[in-house]
Every structure is written in C-alpha cells, then in structure tokens.
Design a protein around this motif. Sequence first.
Motif, PDB file in Angstrom:
ATOM      1  N   GLU A 148       0.812  -1.223   0.000  1.00  0.00           N
ATOM      2  CA  GLU A 148       0.000   0.000   0.000  1.00  0.00           C
ATOM      3  C   GLU A 148       0.844   1.271   0.000  1.00  0.00           C
ATOM      4  N   GLU A 149       2.110   1.151   0.374  1.00  0.00           N
ATOM      5  CA  GLU A 149       2.988   2.327   0.417  1.00  0.00           C
ATOM      6  C   GLU A 149       3.747   2.533  -0.891  1.00  0.00           C
ATOM      7  N   ARG A 150       3.532   1.637  -1.855  1.00  0.00           N
ATOM      8  CA  ARG A 150       4.285   1.729  -3.114  1.00  0.00           C
ATOM      9  C   ARG A 150       3.318   1.978  -4.262  1.00  0.00           C
ATOM     10  N   SER A 151       3.646   2.905  -5.121  1.00  0.00           N
ATOM     11  CA  SER A 151       2.800   3.199  -6.272  1.00  0.00           C
ATOM     12  C   SER A 151       3.481   2.695  -7.542  1.00  0.00           C
ATOM     13  N   PRO A 152       2.719   2.487  -8.630  1.00  0.00           N
ATOM     14  CA  PRO A 152       1.276   2.701  -8.683  1.00  0.00           C
ATOM     15  C   PRO A 152       0.505   1.470  -8.196  1.00  0.00           C
ATOM     16  N   ILE A 153      -0.702   1.704  -7.712  1.00  0.00           N
ATOM     17  CA  ILE A 153      -1.657   0.630  -7.456  1.00  0.00           C
ATOM     18  C   ILE A 153      -2.899   0.946  -8.285  1.00  0.00           C
ATOM     19  N   LEU A 154      -3.286   0.000  -9.109  1.00  0.00           N
ATOM     20  CA  LEU A 154      -4.453   0.185  -9.964  1.00  0.00           C
ATOM     21  C   LEU A 154      -5.596  -0.679  -9.452  1.00  0.00           C
ATOM     22  N   LEU A 155      -6.802  -0.130  -9.513  1.00  0.00           N
ATOM     23  CA  LEU A 155      -7.996  -0.822  -9.051  1.00  0.00           C
ATOM     24  C   LEU A 155      -8.996  -0.964 -10.185  1.00  0.00           C
ATOM     25  N   ARG A 156      -9.644  -2.088 -10.240  1.00  0.00           N
ATOM     26  CA  ARG A 156     -10.806  -2.280 -11.096  1.00  0.00           C
ATOM     27  C   ARG A 156     -12.014  -2.241 -10.166  1.00  0.00           C
ATOM     28  N   ILE A 157     -12.878  -1.233 -10.347  1.00  0.00           N
ATOM     29  CA  ILE A 157     -14.019  -1.033  -9.460  1.00  0.00           C
ATOM     30  C   ILE A 157     -15.303  -1.373 -10.206  1.00  0.00           C
ATOM     31  N   LEU A 158     -16.134  -2.181  -9.562  1.00  0.00           N
ATOM     32  CA  LEU A 158     -17.397  -2.602 -10.145  1.00  0.00           C
ATOM     33  C   LEU A 158     -18.474  -2.521  -9.073  1.00  0.00           C
ATOM     34  N   ASN A 159     -19.537  -1.766  -9.373  1.00  0.00           N
ATOM     35  CA  ASN A 159     -20.654  -1.615  -8.430  1.00  0.00           C
ATOM     36  C   ASN A 159     -20.175  -1.191  -7.040  1.00  0.00           C
ATOM     37  N   GLY A 160     -19.247  -0.256  -7.021  1.00  0.00           N
ATOM     38  CA  GLY A 160     -18.779   0.290  -5.763  1.00  0.00           C
ATOM     39  C   GLY A 160     -17.834  -0.605  -4.986  1.00  0.00           C
ATOM     40  N   LYS A 161     -17.304  -1.646  -5.624  1.00  0.00           N
ATOM     41  CA  LYS A 161     -16.427  -2.583  -4.945  1.00  0.00           C
ATOM     42  C   LYS A 161     -15.154  -2.769  -5.772  1.00  0.00           C
ATOM     43  N   ALA A 162     -14.008  -2.840  -5.091  1.00  0.00           N
ATOM     44  CA  ALA A 162     -12.752  -3.149  -5.783  1.00  0.00           C
ATOM     45  C   ALA A 162     -12.731  -4.648  -6.034  1.00  0.00           C
ATOM     46  N   VAL A 163     -12.835  -5.036  -7.295  1.00  0.00           N
ATOM     47  CA  VAL A 163     -12.901  -6.460  -7.631  1.00  0.00           C
ATOM     48  C   VAL A 163     -11.540  -7.009  -8.054  1.00  0.00           C
ATOM     49  N   ALA A 164     -10.580  -6.132  -8.282  1.00  0.00           N
ATOM     50  CA  ALA A 164      -9.214  -6.556  -8.595  1.00  0.00           C
ATOM     51  C   ALA A 164      -8.279  -5.388  -8.356  1.00  0.00           C
ATOM     52  N   ALA A 165      -7.046  -5.710  -8.006  1.00  0.00           N
ATOM     53  CA  ALA A 165      -6.034  -4.683  -7.794  1.00  0.00           C
ATOM     54  C   ALA A 165      -4.680  -5.238  -8.212  1.00  0.00           C
ATOM     55  N   GLY A 166      -3.801  -4.333  -8.582  1.00  0.00           N
ATOM     56  CA  GLY A 166      -2.478  -4.768  -8.988  1.00  0.00           C
ATOM     57  C   GLY A 166      -1.460  -3.661  -8.832  1.00  0.00           C
ATOM     58  N   SER A 167      -0.205  -4.066  -8.788  1.00  0.00           N
ATOM     59  CA  SER A 167       0.889  -3.118  -8.670  1.00  0.00           C
ATOM     60  C   SER A 167       2.118  -3.753  -9.300  1.00  0.00           C
ATOM     61  N   TRP A 168       3.242  -3.069  -9.198  1.00  0.00           N
ATOM     62  CA  TRP A 168       4.500  -3.674  -9.614  1.00  0.00           C
ATOM     63  C   TRP A 168       5.589  -3.273  -8.630  1.00  0.00           C
ATOM     64  N   ARG A 169       6.648  -4.045  -8.650  1.00  0.00           N
ATOM     65  CA  ARG A 169       7.847  -3.691  -7.893  1.00  0.00           C
ATOM     66  C   ARG A 169       9.024  -3.762  -8.856  1.00  0.00           C
ATOM     67  N   LYS A 170       9.953  -2.872  -8.654  1.00  0.00           N
ATOM     68  CA  LYS A 170      11.123  -2.812  -9.526  1.00  0.00           C
ATOM     69  C   LYS A 170      12.266  -3.585  -8.885  1.00  0.00           C
ATOM     70  N   GLY A 171      12.740  -4.623  -9.579  1.00  0.00           N
ATOM     71  CA  GLY A 171      13.844  -5.418  -9.072  1.00  0.00           C
ATOM     72  C   GLY A 171      15.180  -4.809  -9.438  1.00  0.00           C
ATOM     73  N   GLU A 172      16.249  -5.409  -8.908  1.00  0.00           N
ATOM     74  CA  GLU A 172      17.595  -4.922  -9.201  1.00  0.00           C
ATOM     75  C   GLU A 172      17.910  -5.013 -10.694  1.00  0.00           C
ATOM     76  N   SER A 173      17.229  -5.936 -11.376  1.00  0.00           N
ATOM     77  CA  SER A 173      17.433  -6.096 -12.814  1.00  0.00           C
ATOM     78  C   SER A 173      16.860  -4.940 -13.614  1.00  0.00           C
ATOM     79  N   GLY A 174      15.971  -4.175 -12.978  1.00  0.00           N
ATOM     80  CA  GLY A 174      15.274  -3.113 -13.688  1.00  0.00           C
ATOM     81  C   GLY A 174      13.944  -3.545 -14.256  1.00  0.00           C
ATOM     82  N   PHE A 175      13.660  -4.857 -14.244  1.00  0.00           N
ATOM     83  CA  PHE A 175      12.365  -5.334 -14.702  1.00  0.00           C
ATOM     84  C   PHE A 175      11.280  -4.901 -13.714  1.00  0.00           C
TER      85      PHE A 175
END
Length: 242
Positions: A148-175
Amino acid sequence: MPQKNMNDRVYAHWANLLGCDYSQLIAPTVSVVKHSEGLNGYNGIYFFNNRTSCIISAPPKYISELDKAVGGLEPDQAFNGDLLGHSIGDGHIKIIGPAFQGYVDSDSFLQASSPSVVVLETEHHKALLKELRESCTEIEWQHSSIDEERSPILLRILNGKAVAAGSWRKGESGFLSIGIISHPSYRGQGHAKTVVNALTKQGLTTGATMHYQTLESNTSSVAIAQSLGYVRLGRTMAIRLS
C-alpha cells in the motif's frame, strides 16, 4: 530480432542472480552452483529451468550430494524437487513451485481492449483496497506483492467494490514485476486481466521489460499472462529446508 534482445536481458539477469555464466543458460546442461550473493543466506535450494538448461543453486554443504543426484540427468529431469530433497536426506522440506516466469516487452505485448481502471489516490480508494484484502486469504495477499505504500496501485471497481487490484515492484534487474489479486467472488470474469493489461501498458511506456510470476498450478493466472503476450522464459522451484 526484438524477442532475442529480451531473452538476452532476461538470461543475463538470471545468470547474475544464480552466479553462473550466461553460456550455462543457453546450452543443454545441468549445473549445480553455490548460492551467489543474491541468494546468500537462503536456507534452501533454488532451481531455474528454461527447457534448455537447469541451474541448481544451493548452500555449499549440499553441493556434492546434489552433483551426484543430477549426474547424467537431462535438464527437465533434474528439475525435480522430490528427487533433490531426498538426495540431501532432509525429511523436513517444503517445495514451492514450479513457478511460471513470464516476460513481455513493447514488441511482444498483446494489448487487450478492456474496461477502465483507476489509480489508487483517495482515502475512499484505500478503503476499497482494504475491503479487497480482507476478502482474500493472507497467503493470497502476500503472493500478490501489493504494498500500500508503493505506487502505482491500480484498481478495477465494479458496483462500488474493488474487484481486482495490482501493482509492480522494480527489481535490481530493472524489470517491473507485476503483482495481482482479485476478489474471490469475482474471479474468472476478466477483472484481473484488465488490471494486468493496464499495468503492463503503463510499465512499457517507461521502456521497461515487464515480468510476471505465478505458480504454474494457477492455470488461470498463467493464461492471463500468456493472453497478453508474456512469454515463459523460465520455470523456478524452491526447496525450503528445516
């Protein structure tokens, strides 16, 4: 070819992590190596297999027994947690995997037409994410790698509810490694794919190569990645020792 360039970057990363030569990943071989700096301190055995080779990383005290166990085996045969766990005589092991290691760049991304997502920005969004987290098991949440402290976090909201969420983290490789979770009551409806598609598109605009990891047993998650062009460039497995 663009795909070869991506392969080069990926295998260079794995060679660095495993402490082996790049050539060992592109030639038919089974190699047992001691934990490199990247895995130093890990009390377990870690495998990487790309159908061509199998690299097995372990603490120094297990190297000799593992070498004996895989002698004469083909790479796919050596990628066997039960076999290697038995070879070191540890009766208290936990095998994690196999895991899918998928990658995509701008040349291989199969962008999907999908509904909109929102960026987590407001207190209301945070409350929706909290509700989503509480709907899932703690293990599921941990596997999503959403912080929750790392951005971005994306939400898919349906009928007032978050039905999916996702984020990414950057590794030492840069991926950029994607993490995704969906509400148990809304799985199989395309919401997770919607978020992964949006994260992938956004990450690729930075010039990054995107990484997607999931257990191979989670076939629906693997299918999401592959439908968006993620190519399996490796499989991993870990044996945690007592």
